[in-house]
Enzyme design. Structure first.
Site, PDB file in Angstrom:
ATOM      1  N   ASP A 111      -3.061   3.430  14.509  1.00 48.78           N
ATOM      2  CA  ASP A 111      -2.277   3.425  13.219  1.00 48.78           C
ATOM      3  C   ASP A 111      -1.907   2.004  13.037  1.00 48.78           C
ATOM      4  O   ASP A 111      -2.294   0.983  13.262  1.00 48.78           O
ATOM      5  CB  ASP A 111      -0.925   4.441  13.368  1.00 48.78           C
ATOM      6  CG  ASP A 111      -0.608   5.115  11.926  1.00 48.78           C
ATOM      7  OD1 ASP A 111      -0.067   4.152  11.351  1.00 48.78           O
ATOM      8  OD2 ASP A 111      -0.859   6.220  11.672  1.00 48.78           O
ATOM      9  N   HIS A 142       4.985   3.386   9.584  1.00 47.20           N
ATOM     10  CA  HIS A 142       3.934   4.535   9.735  1.00 47.20           C
ATOM     11  C   HIS A 142       3.510   4.945  11.032  1.00 47.20           C
ATOM     12  O   HIS A 142       3.826   6.114  11.439  1.00 47.20           O
ATOM     13  CB  HIS A 142       2.735   4.198   8.894  1.00 47.20           C
ATOM     14  CG  HIS A 142       1.863   5.487   8.433  1.00 47.20           C
ATOM     15  ND1 HIS A 142       0.846   5.698   9.350  1.00 47.20           N
ATOM     16  CD2 HIS A 142       2.176   6.302   7.533  1.00 47.20           C
ATOM     17  CE1 HIS A 142       0.218   6.726   8.575  1.00 47.20           C
ATOM     18  NE2 HIS A 142       0.873   7.127   7.533  1.00 47.20           N
ATOM     19  N   SER A 337      -0.833  12.484   6.804  1.00 44.69           N
ATOM     20  CA  SER A 337      -0.432  11.693   7.802  1.00 44.69           C
ATOM     21  C   SER A 337       0.740  12.275   8.894  1.00 44.69           C
ATOM     22  O   SER A 337       0.452  12.067   9.992  1.00 44.69           O
ATOM     23  CB  SER A 337       0.167  10.307   7.433  1.00 44.69           C
ATOM     24  OG  SER A 337      -0.727   9.542   6.770  1.00 44.69           O
TER      25      SER A 337
END
Lengths: 398, 128
Positions: A111, A142, A337
């Protein structure tokens, strides 16, 4: 001759059948655990491409393509939990009732990196590898959010992660702080995670097909041609991930079994339209994950999230997900996600069970447990089976 | 005579909307500034939800001050040193999607002779 940049996936452990042995003595034997598949980036002409395709060590060739985060769609109101000590994602997957916590399991998160100094990651051995050139850390947030859902520690009596017992985490930074990455970075990240012994690889990212079309149009191609070229590249990339997933599976039957889970994508907008699972999650052998939302306490009625792409293998909570954020805080986010690390966490619990039972993780048993134990009985009546695949993943309870 | 105070909070209120899917070559619309009321509370404020109804918030004993952001979303308010929690108002709710832990919103610190930067970003209407 015109050349372009291509990603080449090679398996050099393959016997070169193009060269007959011709009575030569084999003097060296390769150990089983090496060599690993390799990723190369080369400028190739069409003639080079033809030569490479004939090479038996070549598993796949594809143009490098932009990848993006599957970004959260919106930050909506988090519903106060009836059980203030646990998030709804932990509850509905049964993780809070499971005797397993992910102990002894290695999880990789590919990520935007991680804020390793976050209080929720203290006590976890975090191994970082940067594939972006930005250096370690998470300038986006994120990756930190996704990692928190998998193995964040219980803070002030509040559990928001599925597998807080995970003690070793591999953080492959394959996306930069702006959320962009490339095929090469993702492939290198996957191979690195395998080499480091990951049982599970979690990827909350997707291909940027419209971005590629836009870039080609910007380079002067007519829209129709740009779309065709992008489609060609897109298909080649999907095949590349198919091959890689095959390789991961084959490797798992000899060495340690690994499972790749990936986000199905947020491009749908129910009830207007639904799009199918986006790459790389669409590759055969990768577990694709859709997102569920809850319609209220006590989370007895779950439904597919408005944005979640259709056709995933499994689904998990992906709306109003509370987890860690860069800088030490927490955010509520929505997206496939956010659903993906729930599945990665549940996979970690199954891996711990398999490790305890048999000392190893067989990839067939692993994916069979994860997908086979998923359930649909908590979904609101009238759901479309193709939207949810096998259903909501469940933790092992004994 | 108006003189700028020596310390406080200096911030922007922004809202993301439309397609925000990031990528190497994709383009995104920039977050738009929001002209709205910014509410400042002293100390830490308990909460688990990004939304807090104005009807409840405005009776809160820690409500310290309110300020209006301009058309560029900018606001500035002089404050004594201490800890504050800052919300942006959207219709009948205050909004802050930043938490210090499971039961409190994230707060900011104002220290002597310094301006503390704050960005209040609402992504509610964005698609990614």
């Amino acid at each position: 001759m015109k050349t372009s940049q291509y990603i080449i996936l090679r398996d050099t452990s393959r016997i070169d059948l193009s060269e007959p042995f011709a009575g030569r003595a084999i003097t060296t034997f390769r150990p089983l655990e090496s060599p690993a598949p390799t990723v190369q980036v080369e400028s190739l002409s069409s003639r080079d491409m033809a030569d490479l395709r004939r090479d038996p060590t070549t598993l796949g060739i594809a143009p490098s393509m932009p990848f993006t985060l599957i970004e959260p769609t919106a930050n909506e109101a988090a519903e106060p939990s009836a059980e203030p000590g646990v998030t709804w994602g932990v509850t509905v997957t049964g993780a809070d009732k499971s005797p397993y916590t992910g102990k002894g399991v290695t999880v990789a998160v590919l990520d935007t990196g991680i804020d390793a100094n976050h209080k929720a990651f203290q006590g976890v051995k975090i191994i970082q590898q940067d594939f972006t050139g930005e250096g370690d850390g998470d300038g986006n947030g994120h990756g930190t959010h996704c990692a928190g859902t998998i193995f964040g520690q219980v803070i002030d009596g509040f559990r928001f992660s599925i597998a807080p017992g995970v003690e070793r985490a591999l953080i492959g930074k394959v996306l930069g702080s702006q959320g962009g990455g490339s095929t090469e970075q993702i492939l290198r990240g996957i191979l690195w995670a395998l080499d480091q012994g990951a049982h599970i690889i979690s990827m909350s990212l997707g291909m940027d097909f419209p971005g590629l079309v836009a870039a080609l149009i910007q380079q002067g191609y007519p829209a129709e041609v740009a779309t065709s070229l992008a489609l060609q590249d897109y298909r080649a990339n999907v095949r590349l991930f198919d091959k890689l997933a095959e390789l991961v599976f084959a490797r798992g039957s000899i060495l340690q079994g690994s499972l790749i889970v990936a986000a199905s994508g947020n491009e749908s907008d129910r009830p207007e339209y639904e799009l199918f699972v986006a790459p790389p999650a669409t590759a055969d052998g990768i577990v694709s994950v859709g997102a569920l939302e809850t319609t209220g306490e006590p989370h007895s009625t779950l439904k597919i999230a408005r944005f979640s792409n259709t056709g995933p293998n499994v689904v998990a909570p992906g709306v109003k997900i509370y987890s860690t954020w860069k800088g030490g805080g927490y955010r509520n986010l929505n997206g496939t996600s956010m659903a993906t690390p729930h599945v990665a966490g549940i996979a970690a619990l199954w891996a711990e069970k398999l490790l305890k039972q048999s000392g190893g993780v067989n990839p067939v048993q692993f994916s069979a447990r994860l997908i086979g134990q998923a359930r649909t009985d908590r979904l609101a009546a009238g759901f479309d089976p193709i939207d949810v695949g096998a259903g909501l993943v469940q933790a092992p309870l004994d | 005579m108006n003189t700028r105070p020596a310390q406080g909070i200096e911030g922007r209120v922004l809202r993301m909307s439309g397609n925000q899917m990031p990528g190497l070559r994709s383009t995104h619309s920039a977050p738009e500034p929001v002209a709205t009321t910014v509410w400042i509370f002293s100390g830490k404020i308990p909460g688990q939800d990004p939304y807090w109804p104005v009807s409840a918030a405005h009776h809160h004993p820690h409500w310290h001050a309110s300020v209006v952001s301009d058309t560029c979303g900018r606001f500035l308010i002089g404050l004594p040193s201490g800890e504050y929690t800052v919300f942006a108002q959207y219709d009948a709710s205050l909004y802050l999607n930043a938490f210090a832990g499971p039961r409190f919103y994230e707060s900011v610190l104002v220290v002597e002779e310094q301006w503390t930067p704050v960005e209040l970003i609402n992504t509610e209407e964005a698609t990614f």
